[in-house]
Design an enzyme around this catalytic site. Structure first.
Site, PDB file in Angstrom:
ATOM      1  N   HIS A  79      -2.209  16.440  -1.487  1.00 36.72           N
ATOM      2  CA  HIS A  79      -2.779  16.474  -0.145  1.00 36.72           C
ATOM      3  C   HIS A  79      -2.599  17.837   0.535  1.00 36.72           C
ATOM      4  O   HIS A  79      -3.155  18.057   1.622  1.00 36.72           O
ATOM      5  CB  HIS A  79      -2.155  15.381   0.729  1.00 36.72           C
ATOM      6  CG  HIS A  79      -2.699  14.009   0.434  1.00 36.72           C
ATOM      7  ND1 HIS A  79      -2.678  13.449  -0.819  1.00 36.72           N
ATOM      8  CD2 HIS A  79      -3.293  13.085   1.243  1.00 36.72           C
ATOM      9  CE1 HIS A  79      -3.206  12.241  -0.784  1.00 36.72           C
ATOM     10  NE2 HIS A  79      -3.605  11.999   0.463  1.00 36.72           N
ATOM     11  N   TYR A 126       0.824  -1.202   0.000  1.00 33.14           N
ATOM     12  CA  TYR A 126       0.000   0.000   0.000  1.00 33.14           C
ATOM     13  C   TYR A 126       0.862   1.258   0.000  1.00 33.14           C
ATOM     14  O   TYR A 126       1.772   1.404   0.816  1.00 33.14           O
ATOM     15  CB  TYR A 126      -0.931   0.031   1.219  1.00 33.14           C
ATOM     16  CG  TYR A 126      -1.699   1.325   1.344  1.00 33.14           C
ATOM     17  CD1 TYR A 126      -2.803   1.575   0.535  1.00 33.14           C
ATOM     18  CD2 TYR A 126      -1.293   2.310   2.242  1.00 33.14           C
ATOM     19  CE1 TYR A 126      -3.499   2.768   0.623  1.00 33.14           C
ATOM     20  CE2 TYR A 126      -1.982   3.512   2.338  1.00 33.14           C
ATOM     21  CZ  TYR A 126      -3.078   3.733   1.520  1.00 33.14           C
ATOM     22  OH  TYR A 126      -3.748   4.929   1.607  1.00 33.14           O
ATOM     23  N   ARG A 166     -15.567  25.908  48.858  1.00 32.80           N
ATOM     24  CA  ARG A 166     -15.727  24.713  49.692  1.00 32.80           C
ATOM     25  C   ARG A 166     -15.406  23.428  48.940  1.00 32.80           C
ATOM     26  O   ARG A 166     -14.868  22.470  49.506  1.00 32.80           O
ATOM     27  CB  ARG A 166     -17.168  24.678  50.209  1.00 32.80           C
ATOM     28  CG  ARG A 166     -17.440  23.558  51.153  1.00 32.80           C
ATOM     29  CD  ARG A 166     -18.805  23.600  51.820  1.00 32.80           C
ATOM     30  NE  ARG A 166     -19.794  24.450  51.219  1.00 32.80           N
ATOM     31  CZ  ARG A 166     -21.054  24.069  50.977  1.00 32.80           C
ATOM     32  NH1 ARG A 166     -21.421  22.826  51.228  1.00 32.80           N
ATOM     33  NH2 ARG A 166     -21.925  24.914  50.480  1.00 32.80           N
ATOM     34  N   PHE A 214      -2.086   5.390  12.391  1.00 29.68           N
ATOM     35  CA  PHE A 214      -2.275   6.814  12.133  1.00 29.68           C
ATOM     36  C   PHE A 214      -3.586   7.349  12.688  1.00 29.68           C
ATOM     37  O   PHE A 214      -3.841   8.544  12.668  1.00 29.68           O
ATOM     38  CB  PHE A 214      -2.261   7.080  10.624  1.00 29.68           C
ATOM     39  CG  PHE A 214      -3.174   6.163   9.851  1.00 29.68           C
ATOM     40  CD1 PHE A 214      -4.544   6.200  10.014  1.00 29.68           C
ATOM     41  CD2 PHE A 214      -2.637   5.229   8.974  1.00 29.68           C
ATOM     42  CE1 PHE A 214      -5.376   5.341   9.322  1.00 29.68           C
ATOM     43  CE2 PHE A 214      -3.473   4.364   8.267  1.00 29.68           C
ATOM     44  CZ  PHE A 214      -4.848   4.422   8.446  1.00 29.68           C
ATOM     45  N   TYR A 223     -19.647  26.913  46.816  1.00 26.26           N
ATOM     46  CA  TYR A 223     -19.007  25.711  46.278  1.00 26.26           C
ATOM     47  C   TYR A 223     -17.624  25.989  45.710  1.00 26.26           C
ATOM     48  O   TYR A 223     -16.730  25.142  45.791  1.00 26.26           O
ATOM     49  CB  TYR A 223     -19.875  25.118  45.159  1.00 26.26           C
ATOM     50  CG  TYR A 223     -21.091  24.356  45.608  1.00 26.26           C
ATOM     51  CD1 TYR A 223     -21.356  24.106  46.947  1.00 26.26           C
ATOM     52  CD2 TYR A 223     -21.987  23.867  44.662  1.00 26.26           C
ATOM     53  CE1 TYR A 223     -22.481  23.407  47.339  1.00 26.26           C
ATOM     54  CE2 TYR A 223     -23.118  23.161  45.038  1.00 26.26           C
ATOM     55  CZ  TYR A 223     -23.362  22.934  46.378  1.00 26.26           C
ATOM     56  OH  TYR A 223     -24.474  22.237  46.752  1.00 26.26           O
ATOM     57  N   ASN A 231       1.460  10.481   6.895  1.00 27.54           N
ATOM     58  CA  ASN A 231       0.626   9.518   7.624  1.00 27.54           C
ATOM     59  C   ASN A 231       1.022   9.484   9.099  1.00 27.54           C
ATOM     60  O   ASN A 231       1.569   8.497   9.577  1.00 27.54           O
ATOM     61  CB  ASN A 231       0.805   8.126   7.025  1.00 27.54           C
ATOM     62  CG  ASN A 231      -0.434   7.612   6.326  1.00 27.54           C
ATOM     63  OD1 ASN A 231      -0.490   6.459   5.949  1.00 27.54           O
ATOM     64  ND2 ASN A 231      -1.432   8.444   6.139  1.00 27.54           N
ATOM     65  N   GLU A 244     -12.187   5.391   4.188  1.00 24.51           N
ATOM     66  CA  GLU A 244     -11.835   5.933   5.504  1.00 24.51           C
ATOM     67  C   GLU A 244     -13.148   6.393   6.138  1.00 24.51           C
ATOM     68  O   GLU A 244     -13.532   7.565   6.067  1.00 24.51           O
ATOM     69  CB  GLU A 244     -10.810   7.050   5.340  1.00 24.51           C
ATOM     70  CG  GLU A 244      -9.518   6.495   4.749  1.00 24.51           C
ATOM     71  CD  GLU A 244      -8.615   7.524   4.090  1.00 24.51           C
ATOM     72  OE1 GLU A 244      -8.943   8.727   4.150  1.00 24.51           O
ATOM     73  OE2 GLU A 244      -7.597   7.116   3.496  1.00 24.51           O
TER      74      GLU A 244
END
Length: 495
Positions: free
Chosen positions: A75, A45, A274, A324, A271, A187, A409
């Site tokens: 990309h 791959y 406390r 990844f 609060y 990746n 994906e």
């Protein structure tokens, strides 16, 4: 030095660890496995196939290098304002650290160039938006990788330049990618790890600062220390709760202010005083959980496929998996945003009470001249606005998975957004805590000549070096910002 400490050091301009002989040997051995697979025509791959939904498309060995260049260019489609320099330097460190572990199949010279960018002050310009946090931080890392091949943009010496020119200014030459290398560069989880790791470091400092803020606010309120009694917390053994209670006891032990109102008749405080051990303790436990996840990630290998070198005559292997995927960071970082939002909200409520007229004999808005002066009135407005933004940002990014790559994906972590919004929450919270500290100290000073403990008076004095007492109205924006930054960076340590 822990992994998170190293990350912060390098992000702020420090040097990355140099490649050792063992690093080089591991990298070279893994590279040989990739070369053997390429020569044999094995289907791997991203080496001899396309990417994502195109994984079934075979790529001839002659096109293997061009495949990697095309991958990086295609990309690099990020959007939005550039990431800050510290986050990008952290990404470079994380990327180089993952590759040097010898499971990525890249050449030594590629890792050397990444380290050289850090040493030479070359910072890729990376858009902050565009990662879905699975298959790695693809788009942001592609912008980083462009600079390594002499494209894209980078800054050096404060000047923004074309990537190739920035390399030349630093005396560096671009690399020519070969099989597997483009994929190894993009990746990885390095944006979410860098931004998230820096946020976690700063968040821990804010937890520590919040304990001093609580103690000073309690002194200004003339509140009770009974809720911090060790016997109460022994019955609910959460580690953060017990640590916070112990720290508050130590900060307030022997306080003349506490002694001055021992018989005041007040039964219980709000609060936010406390229940400080229970609430801030839970935040402390959350930050510890997040930091642990990030420490593990910074020691991980997160690209794909990964390489194992054979031994005793056995051939090497390339295994395709999913290291990844950002879910191991996305969930903790969403939790970090929520936890620090709670810390900020808890702080703002104490500020509101400090500024409200009549409580613990404090003047309205902590000004000596109410009416003529507004004092610290609008500081609480700013804190409220910051808390509201934190509340919006605390919606989990990871709950919004959107499939990509034609369904290949099909579940994404959105971890990059989780990291970046967590860092924004931390920044906002530091401003909210800065405002509380200034209000608490101003309130304490109205009780003079009474003084608090040595530890709290010393903390107040350090804050006063950055933000002097407010007598007459002035703009405090710059002073609050400086105090907030010092709290985040660790330049100002109050405990």
């Amino acid at each position: 030095m822990s992994s998170l400490e190293l990350l912060e050091s390098v992000a702020r301009g420090g040097r990355a660890p140099e490649l050792t002989t063992e690093d080089r040997e591991r990298i070279a051995a893994a590279r040989a496995v990739v070369d053997d697979a390429l020569a044999a025509g094995t289907a791997v791959y991203g080496v001899t196939t396309g990417f994502g939904q195109l994984a079934s498309v075979r790529i001839p060995a002659a096109d293997a290098a061009q495949l990697q260049v095309n991958l990086v260019r295609s990309h690099a489609v990020g959007a939005g304002a550039p990431l800050s320099e510290d986050v990008v330097r952290g990404m470079l460190l994380c990327l180089g650290g993952s590759l040097r572990r010898g499971h990525s199949g890249v050449r030594v010279e590629l890792v050397e160039l990444i380290d050289a960018l850090l040493a030479g002050g070359v910072t890729p310009v990376i858009p902050s938006k565009g990662s879905v946090g699975s298959s790695g931080d693809l788009a942001p890392l592609a912008h980083l990788a462009l600079v390594l091949i002499g494209e894209g943009e980078a800054t050096i010496g404060g000047e923004r330049l074309p990537g190739g020119e920035a390399l030349r200014r630093a005396g560096l030459a671009p690399v020519e990618l070969t099989a597997k290398e483009g994929l190894a560069l993009i990746n990885g989880t390095h944006l979410m790890a860098s931004a998230g790791g820096l946020a976690a470091r700063e968040a821990q400092r804010l937890v520590d600062a919040s304990l001093v803020a609580v103690a000073l606010s309690l002194e200004a309120f003339k509140g009770s220390t009974v809720p911090f009694d060790e016997r109460l917390h022994a019955l609910r053994p959460h580690p953060g709760q017990q640590l916070v209670a112990a720290r508050l006891r130590a900060l307030l032990d022997g306080s003349p202010v506490v002694a001055s109102h021992a018989d005041c008749g007040r039964v219980q405080d709000p609060y936010t005083l406390r229940c400080a051990p229970q609430v801030i303790g839970a935040v402390a436990d959350a930050v510890a959980y997040v930091s642990g996840a990030l420490e593990r990630e910074l020691d991980a290998v997160t690209d794909n496929p990964l390489v194992w070198v054979g031994g005793d005559g056995a051939p090497g292997e390339l295994l395709s998996g999913g290291n990844f995927h950002g879910q191991p960071l996305s969930l903790p970082l969403d939790h970090l945003a929520l936890a620090i939002c709670e810390l900020a909200s808890f702080s703002e409520r104490r500020t509101y009470a400090l500024l409200s007229p009549g409580y613990a004999e404090l003047p309205p808005f902590l000004t000596p001249r109410p009416g003529l002066s507004s004092g610290l009135m609008i500081a609480q407005y700013a804190a409220a606005a910051l808390v509201n933004e934190c509340q919006v940002l605390s919606h989990p990014a990871g709950a919004g998975s959107i499939p990509t790559s034609a369904g290949q994906e099909d579940f994404n972590s959105m971890g990059a957004l989780a990291a970046l919004k967590a860092r924004t929450v931390v920044e906002n919270a530091s401003h909210v805590l800065a405002i509380e500290l200034v209000c608490a100290i101003q309130g304490l000073e109205f009780h003079r000549p009474l003084r608090s403990t040595d530890a709290l008076e010393a903390a107040a004095a350090r804050v006063r070096e950055l933000v002097p007492r407010l007598e007459d109205d002035r703009s405090l924006a710059g002073e609050f910002a400086e105090l907030a930054g010092a709290l985040r960076s660790g330049e100002l340590v109050l405990t």
